[in-house]
Design an enzyme around this catalytic site. Sequence first.
Site, mmCIF file in Angstrom:
data_model
loop_
_atom_site.group_PDB
_atom_site.id
_atom_site.type_symbol
_atom_site.label_atom_id
_atom_site.label_comp_id
_atom_site.label_asym_id
_atom_site.label_seq_id
_atom_site.Cartn_x
_atom_site.Cartn_y
_atom_site.Cartn_z
ATOM 1 C CG HIS A 16 -0.198 -0.176 2.514
ATOM 2 N ND1 HIS A 16 0.308 -1.405 2.897
ATOM 3 C CD2 HIS A 16 0.154 0.701 3.490
ATOM 4 C CE1 HIS A 16 0.915 -1.264 4.063
ATOM 5 N NE2 HIS A 16 0.846 0.001 4.445
ATOM 6 C CB CYS A 72 7.597 -1.608 0.470
ATOM 7 S SG CYS A 72 9.287 -1.680 1.088
ATOM 8 N N GLY A 73 7.435 1.140 1.326
ATOM 9 C CA GLY A 73 7.716 2.476 1.849
ATOM 10 C C GLY A 73 9.189 2.835 1.731
ATOM 11 C CB THR A 74 12.108 1.658 3.438
ATOM 12 O OG1 THR A 74 11.822 0.253 3.574
ATOM 13 C CG2 THR A 74 11.564 2.414 4.635
ATOM 14 N N GLY A 75 11.544 0.378 0.482
ATOM 15 C CA GLY A 75 12.203 -0.526 -0.473
ATOM 16 C C GLY A 75 12.967 -1.638 0.226
ATOM 17 N N GLY A 77 11.994 -3.745 3.216
ATOM 18 C CA GLY A 77 11.297 -4.968 3.624
ATOM 19 C C GLY A 77 10.930 -5.850 2.448
ATOM 20 C CG ASN A 106 25.791 -7.235 -7.315
ATOM 21 O OD1 ASN A 106 25.629 -6.014 -7.272
ATOM 22 N ND2 ASN A 106 26.854 -7.818 -6.783
ATOM 23 N NE ARG A 116 5.661 5.420 3.876
ATOM 24 C CZ ARG A 116 5.208 4.438 4.650
ATOM 25 N NH1 ARG A 116 6.050 3.733 5.394
ATOM 26 N NH2 ARG A 116 3.931 4.135 4.682
ATOM 27 C CG HIS A 141 31.767 -8.857 -11.496
ATOM 28 N ND1 HIS A 141 32.180 -8.403 -10.265
ATOM 29 C CD2 HIS A 141 32.282 -8.001 -12.419
ATOM 30 C CE1 HIS A 141 32.905 -7.297 -10.428
ATOM 31 N NE2 HIS A 141 32.981 -7.044 -11.729
HETATM 32 C C1 RB5 Z 1 4.573 -0.030 5.563
HETATM 33 O O1 RB5 Z 1 4.159 0.974 6.438
HETATM 34 C C2 RB5 Z 1 6.095 -0.093 5.525
HETATM 35 O O2 RB5 Z 1 6.585 -0.662 6.693
HETATM 36 C C3 RB5 Z 1 6.560 -0.875 4.326
HETATM 37 O O3 RB5 Z 1 6.058 -0.294 3.178
HETATM 38 C C4 RB5 Z 1 8.056 -0.947 4.117
HETATM 39 O O4 RB5 Z 1 8.641 0.306 4.191
HETATM 40 C C5 RB5 Z 1 8.777 -1.948 4.899
HETATM 41 O O5 RB5 Z 1 9.985 -2.191 4.727
#
Ligand code: RB5
Length: 152
Positions: A16, A72-75, A77, A106, A116, A141
């Site tokens: 999301h 994702c938010g940070t890339g 997870g 790689n 984000r 490599h």
């Molecule tokens: C969701 O809020 C956030 O935790 C997910 O998108 C991501 O950033 C996790 O690594």
Amino acid sequence: MSDNKCPLKIAIGSDHAGFALKQELAGALREDGYDITDLGTHSTDSVDYPDIAVNVASAVSKGEFDKAILICGTGIGITIAANKIKGIRAAATSDVYSAKMARMHNDANIIGMGARVVGLGLAQEIAKAFLDTDFEAGSRHEKRVNKINALD
Ligand code: RB5
């Protein structure tokens, strides 16, 4: 796209937090001629990024797609989760140089980005660097990537 090779089949997926960037990036890449398949999520309703990562990475692992982009938010997870799938070499990247090197050194088959962390313009440049750069096959490599693959 950079050349006249058979177009790569590319999957894209996000949770999301990455949904809005995924929508924009998929549209921009399609306009540039890339073959992009959206494997979800399809709304801003909360989902767990490992579920998206496993779905997309498994499709790449099975050969249904050549490469994938995960957001994702940070890339972070979603990339960690993707790397649990056999045959996946996923790199979380927020700059163009790292995206190129992830391919050249790689042989990364998935790139992870954070909605984000990067805006649409940079995400496009990172994605194109990832999609258009070849692995340095036959170089020093290759044996290192083979050692990574042997860990599966
Ligand atoms: C969701 O809020 C956030 O935790 C997910 O998108 C991501 O950033 C996790 O690594």
